[in-house]
Design a protein around this motif. Structure first.
Motif, PDB file in Angstrom:
ATOM      1  N   ILE A   7      68.123 105.043  10.949  1.00 57.62           N
ATOM      2  CA  ILE A   7      68.705 104.016  11.786  1.00 57.62           C
ATOM      3  C   ILE A   7      68.493 104.367  13.249  1.00 57.62           C
ATOM      4  N   PHE A  91      71.088  90.693   6.662  1.00 61.56           N
ATOM      5  CA  PHE A  91      71.101  91.425   7.933  1.00 61.56           C
ATOM      6  C   PHE A  91      71.226  90.465   9.122  1.00 61.56           C
ATOM      7  N   PHE A 100      76.505  94.884  11.393  1.00 60.49           N
ATOM      8  CA  PHE A 100      75.097  95.010  11.015  1.00 60.49           C
ATOM      9  C   PHE A 100      74.773  96.464  10.688  1.00 60.49           C
ATOM     10  N   ALA A 104      73.712  98.025   7.158  1.00 58.20           N
ATOM     11  CA  ALA A 104      72.420  98.705   7.067  1.00 58.20           C
ATOM     12  C   ALA A 104      72.579 100.115   6.509  1.00 58.20           C
ATOM     13  N   ARG A 108      70.903 101.260   3.158  1.00 56.65           N
ATOM     14  CA  ARG A 108      69.975 102.380   3.244  1.00 56.65           C
ATOM     15  C   ARG A 108      70.080 103.316   2.053  1.00 56.65           C
ATOM     16  N   PHE A 116      64.099  98.337   2.096  1.00 57.46           N
ATOM     17  CA  PHE A 116      65.101  98.456   3.149  1.00 57.46           C
ATOM     18  C   PHE A 116      64.453  98.495   4.537  1.00 57.46           C
ATOM     19  N   TYR A 120      65.064  95.680   7.321  1.00 54.35           N
ATOM     20  CA  TYR A 120      65.796  96.188   8.477  1.00 54.35           C
ATOM     21  C   TYR A 120      64.973  96.019   9.761  1.00 54.35           C
ATOM     22  N   SER A 121      63.672  96.315   9.676  1.00 51.59           N
ATOM     23  CA  SER A 121      62.810  96.173  10.853  1.00 51.59           C
ATOM     24  C   SER A 121      62.696  94.717  11.281  1.00 51.59           C
ATOM     25  N   ALA A 123      64.873  92.421  10.817  1.00 49.29           N
ATOM     26  CA  ALA A 123      66.157  92.042  11.414  1.00 49.29           C
ATOM     27  C   ALA A 123      66.286  92.607  12.833  1.00 49.29           C
ATOM     28  N   LEU A 124      65.888  93.858  13.016  1.00 50.92           N
ATOM     29  CA  LEU A 124      65.955  94.466  14.356  1.00 50.92           C
ATOM     30  C   LEU A 124      65.138  93.660  15.360  1.00 50.92           C
ATOM     31  N   THR A 130      69.915  93.094  19.008  1.00 48.73           N
ATOM     32  CA  THR A 130      69.136  94.325  18.847  1.00 48.73           C
ATOM     33  C   THR A 130      67.791  94.225  19.554  1.00 48.73           C
TER      34      THR A 130
END
Ligand code: CUO
Length: 684
Positions: A7, A91, A100, A104, A108, A116, A120-121, A123-124, A130
């Motif tokens: 993270i 997410f 969030f 995450a 994870r 994941f 996650y990427s 969403a970031l 973010t």
């Protein structure tokens, strides 16, 4: 389990430069972790910063949870896309940053790590809160997708032997480990297997997912950019082939013929403890029926979709799923076609035009085990992280690109008026390599660099252990362009720079018809032109195509405090062609190429929008995050169309606002240490 530190926190919290350790609510632990107690997660000891993870009502993760934790994950598989889409949705829907993060952290440790990290990427990259977050550095999290599997045993040995990280030596990856020169295609393996190129491709598909919530998929001209970015990969690969005496890529036209190009990736999967499957030379593709992956289709499906797409191109219109006609217009047609061919969920008619390009990836990726009788997973073509390693990637994409080109061939050629910038004349163009004796000579060589493996290893070394790999590099250079502006007062110009071959693979001068497909974009930038003579100087490192070296390799030691600018350098998105691969390798005796410069009217081409968007320094292939593509012209302009009547060479194509300059690329066969080597890079 994997190391628990993927993270990367938003920059505002200023934790990005430190190792962090998450204090999680008991409910978040896996059964195994509960038994062991939380301390097992903190492999950084006292050095790590503790972050309390807020306990929330956990979202329903049963759908993404269907993928086994040890399975391979492929976005090309419709079933996996569905799981990823669900997780992205979760997410994106978390109300604030704390929630969030909490979700995450939980996801994870409970979900498949590849799934994941992908969701996650995405969403970031797409959540408002973010915007400034660091993306997980994929090559460090999953080094097995980038470096030879044998390295991990060596890493284990090295870290067991040298407990003090400062005494560890970098583990050298041999330059030629996937094949020998008996295989002709191996001559360009340095391009296909380049870390930066593969990271760029992965990031591109992160920024432009084809299956995700609609507001993420629907981006300005995303179908056109799919076409253009991959066309440019091919153009670049072809220049690399010419540099090495190879012929241009042959389209994979016939799905029934054996594929001569084999590929043995020699990568391990640390998650599933398997090696990535290889494809033997002369493999024949088959219909795919793999129940476990919930995928079943015939090669004929791909052929049928292909025929329908060609028909749409030739009739100039597609049929939508509402059974209406949608014209493939002069400017918007390519975008629609991109979404159809890839295909993305905004394809106007998936039932009719199918999922052609993605299924091609799948058919090739499973060709060694089409019905899963050997219980083997997909090959490198099944994953956008690794697909570009395989020679067949380029053959498949050359076929795909030809459909786009077929569409472009139906459009009217640009008239002289559309190309010209009245009153503006380019007088001369020169490139100067730093410290070179003569102008218009470019120089390439090998360079070594190090990547920290420790983050992604399946065991836990204290401190860093580095892999040392060798990649192509060139000496930086400067363009010097002299332009005359005969119109009264100031004007804004848009400088477009391309590099292309002068001769074909037989040494015959190129015809415009062919050459335009090999023109590689090097840079594009606006300038102010004052009246009369202007001299423009521009450094190669400023390229609108590339991201800086540091961002690809992340030559930063995250255990020590960094200055703001250093963090800035590798922060945010990693989409962008790697600067070290800006120009092709050339040859020892010198490969002759043509540099093309064109200046168009920026007041006509510019897109009115704030210019300070994030990730806007590699806009040519990646766009600008959250904004429109910053050029009103079709992508690839002016080479996206055939030449007007009477144009058969690049020279006859020129209007006064264009210029061509012959340049030579000389390859110096030696290995250099990086100029900007971070001396502390080996400290853990
Ligand atoms: Cu990028 Cu086929 O689209 O790999």
């Amino acid at each position: 389990d994997r190391p628990s530190e993927p993270i990367f926190l938003p920059k505002e919290s200023d934790k990005g430069s430190k190792r962090v350790f998450f204090d999680v609510p008991n409910e978040y632990l896996t059964d195994r972790q509960k038994k062991l107690g939380t301390q097992v997660i903190n492999r950084f000891g006292e050095k790590a910063e503790h972050i309390n993870v807020r306990k929330i009502n956990l979202p329903d993760l049963s759908v993404p949870g269907q993928l086994d934790k040890r399975a391979q994950f492929s976005l090309f598989l419709p079933e996996h896309r569905k799981l990823a889409g669900r997780l992205i949705d979760v997410f994106m829907g978390m109300r604030n940053l704390d929630d969030f993060l909490s979700a995450a952290v939980y996801a994870r440790s409970h979900l498949n790590p590849y799934l994941f990290v992908y969701a996650y990427s995405v969403a970031l990259l797409h959540r408002d809160d973010t915007r400034n977050a660091h993306l997980p550095p994929l090559a460090e999290l999953f080094p097995e997708k980038y470096v030879n599997g044998a390295l991990f045993a060596r890493a284990r040995e090295e870290t067991n032997m040298a407990l003090d990280p400062q005494q560890r030596v970098p583990l050298e990856i041999p330059k030629d480990y996937t094949a020998s020169d008996l295989e002709e295609e191996h001559k360009v393996a340095y391009f296909r297997e380049d870390l930066g190129i593969n990271l760029h491709h992965w990031h591109w598909h992160l920024v432009y997912p084809f299956d995700a919530p609609l507001n993420i998929v629907r981006k300005d001209r995303r179908g056109e950019l799919f076409s253009y970015m991959h066309q440019q990969i091919l153009a670049r690969y072809n220049l690399e082939r010419f540099s090495n005496g190879l012929q241009r890529v042959k389209r994979l036209l016939n799905l029934r013929e054996p594929i001569p190009e084999g590929y043995f990736p020699k990568l391990d999967s640390l998650v599933s403890s398997r090696v990535w499957p290889a494809r033997a030379s002369n493999t024949v593709l088959s219909d795919i029926a793999r129940e476990g992956d919930q995928i079943q289709f015939d090669l004929q499906d791909i052929e049928r979709w292909r025929d329908r797409i060609y028909e749409a191109v030739h009739t100039g219109a597609v049929v939508t799923d509402k059974n209406t006609r949608l014209n493939l217009t002069e400017f918007g047609g390519i975008d629609v076609l991109g979404n159809i061919i890839e295909s993305s969920i905004i394809s106007p008619n998936r039932p009719l035009y199918g999922d052609m390009h993605n299924f091609g990836h799948i058919a090739i990726a499973f060709s060694h085990d089409p019905d899963n009788r050997h219980l083997e997973s997909f090959g490198v073509m099944g994953d956008s992280t690794t697909a570009m390693r395989d020679p067949v990637f380029y053959r498949w994409h050359a076929f795909v690109d030809d459909i786009f080109q077929e569409h472009k061939r139906t459009l009217p050629a640009y008239s002289q008026q559309q190309l010209d910038f009245p009153g503006v004349q380019v007088r001369s163009v020169e490139v100067m390599t730093t410290n070179a004796r003569r102008p218009n000579e470019l120089f390439t060589f090998w360079q070594q660099n190090d990547m920290d493996l420790s983050r992604g290893l399946d065991f836990t070394p204290r401190g860093s252990v580095f892999a040392r790999f060798t990649h192509l590099q060139h000496r930086p250079f400067t363009y010097r362009i002299t332009v005359e502006n005969n119109a009264p007062g100031q004007r804004e110009g848009y400088v477009r720079i391309f590099l292309g071959p002068k001769f074909d693979e037989r040494g015959v001068p190129m015809l415009f018809r062919d050459q335009r497909n090999f023109m590689v974009e090097l840079d594009k930038f606006p300038i102010n032109l004052s009246q009369r003579t202007n001299t423009i100087e521009r450094r190669s490192t400023m390229s609108s195509v590339t991201i800086p070296f540091e961002r690809t390799f992340r030559n930063l030691d995250l255990n020590r405090p960094q200055s703001g600018t250093q963090l800035e350098q590798f922060n945010f998105c990693g989409c962008g062609w790697p600067q070290h691969m800006l120009i092709p390798k050339g040859s020892v005796s010198g490969l002759q190429l043509q540099l093309f410069v064109m200046i168009t009217d920026y007041s006509r081409d510019k897109v009115e929008q704030p210019l300070d968007g994030m990730c806007n320094d590699a806009a040519s292939y990646c766009g600008v995050r959250g904004q429109r593509y910053p050029d009103k012209q079709p992508m690839g302009f002016p080479f996206d169309r055939t030449g007007r009547q009477g144009v058969d060479t690049l020279r006859s194509f020129l209007t006064r606002n264009m210029f061509i300059q012959d340049v030579t690329v000389k390859f110096q066969d030696r290995i250099e240490a990086p100029a900007n080597r971070n001396v502390t890079a080996f400290q853990g």
